[in-house]
Scaffold this active site. Sequence first.
Site, PDB file in Angstrom:
ATOM      1  N   HIS A 102      -2.723 -29.414 -34.412  1.00 23.84           N
ATOM      2  CA  HIS A 102      -3.302 -28.170 -34.921  1.00 23.84           C
ATOM      3  C   HIS A 102      -3.874 -27.384 -33.758  1.00 23.84           C
ATOM      4  CE1 HIS A 102      -5.653 -25.393 -37.362  1.00 23.84           C
ATOM      5  NE2 HIS A 102      -4.839 -25.710 -38.335  1.00 23.84           N
ATOM      6  N   ASP A 150      -0.945 -30.380 -43.910  1.00 25.43           N
ATOM      7  CA  ASP A 150       0.406 -30.265 -44.448  1.00 25.43           C
ATOM      8  C   ASP A 150       1.192 -31.561 -44.401  1.00 25.43           C
ATOM      9  OD1 ASP A 150       0.315 -27.786 -45.453  1.00 25.43           O
ATOM     10  OD2 ASP A 150       0.725 -26.809 -43.557  1.00 25.43           O
TER      11      ASP A 150
END
Length: 429
Positions: free
Chosen positions: A306, A364
């Site tokens: 991320h 996700d």
Amino acid sequence: MGNNTVTIRDNTTGKTIDCPVKQGTLGHPVIDSRALPNELGMFTFDPAFVTTASCESAITYIDGEKGILLHRGYPIEQLAKKSTYLEVCYLLLNGELPKSDEMQTFQKGICRFSVLHEGILNFFNGFRRDAHPMAMLVGVVGGLSSYYHDEMDINNPEHRDLCAKRIIGKMPTIAAKCLRYTLGRGYVDPRYDLNYVENFFNMMFSMPNKRDDVDPVAVKALEIMLILHADHEQNASTSTVRLAGSSQANPYACISAGIATLWGAAHGGANEAVIQMLNDIGDPKNIPNYIEKVKNKEVRLMGFGHRVYKNFDPRAKIIHDVCHQLLECLDDSQRPLFDIALELERIALEDEYFIERKLYPNVDFYSGIILNALNIPTSMFTVMFAVARSAGWIAQWKEMLEEPGMKIGRPRQLYIGADVRDYVPMDQR
Ligand code: ACO
């Protein structure tokens, strides 16, 4: 805001400039570099906006090092546990949690806007049957601008509120229609007697021959998934919505631009890519081979890493537990994919390559597994994300327009092309 400054010195000319340092409520201070062009004749260079704060915002706060995510000051863990998606929408839009009567009015408003005009439904007939649902979503949401343009004076606060409710109300209906169009099934009208998530399930899966009760565990899982994806400050799709909106464009067109940005595999498309990756791996015994490919940079481990979270993604922690609860209740056919995911997660978390680069499972990684368990087709995963994120997009769009002196967004560049030269006629090239 304090009176701190940072001095920037041009070592060629010796000229210095004191840039004000701004401090928000929480988080890193920022250097206000707006005087640079006038004072030093320079711009800042920050490709991919890695260090640039593009706006002031009071909606969402992220501390990537500590794994903190707050919406209007409320920790995501508390919202996921105690709130509903619609209440979080209200919070993002209005800044405070609603009182009971405010919530009822909001809910009624959203319901009122959930129905689709027959003409909007007709848009779908122009799409190929095998069109990707995100392609349909981009088109149809953009198409809303052709319906409500006359009621959309962006300088009118009532029109802006109306638009926010229309987006939040219509997104699940459009998403469900995308799914049903793909499956060759007819449109199902929204039901006002169901809550937001139950209604969404009903519009997606209702069949004439089937009782339409939805499993409460599935409803809860989707509710949490929507809450966790509702907003995430200035990510790529939200920044796109803001940039498009800064030109005073029609908001439905701006949301459509956000949907287009979300589609990419480095952003919202990751949940779809995770399932494709798990299917490609096929068996836990193939994981070491796959990890080798990742280390050789032939592939990326989808659902890992991320830009902001460098220790853990707080949303991933919450959704990880939901994932486990859901899979305990569901049939064994979902098990093999989940087993691969668990093993991949275990190996990646122990492997020096991933530890060094601070690559942890992001939200996700698990949301794809949850949506798969809810029998939502893989091609619909990013659409589900878009439904959730529409609340954040429209809240951020509204906040930007309500800013006094809002200006069109216009980044600069470092030009590396040819110097000025004269045109050469074709016969002399
Ligand atoms: N798998 C393998 N290696 C990775 C991954 C990954 N998923 N992500 C980053 N790396 C490696 C890079 O190869 C690089 O290694 P190097 O230093 O040896 O060159 C290092 O980690 C840093 O990578 P960057 O690309 O600079 O990291 P950045 O912060 O720009 O990227 C991103 C963040 C795009 C999310 C990236 O981690 C990625 O591609 N992840 C997979 C896609 C994904 O899951 N996206 C969803 C994000 S969450 C969301 O949108 C809700």
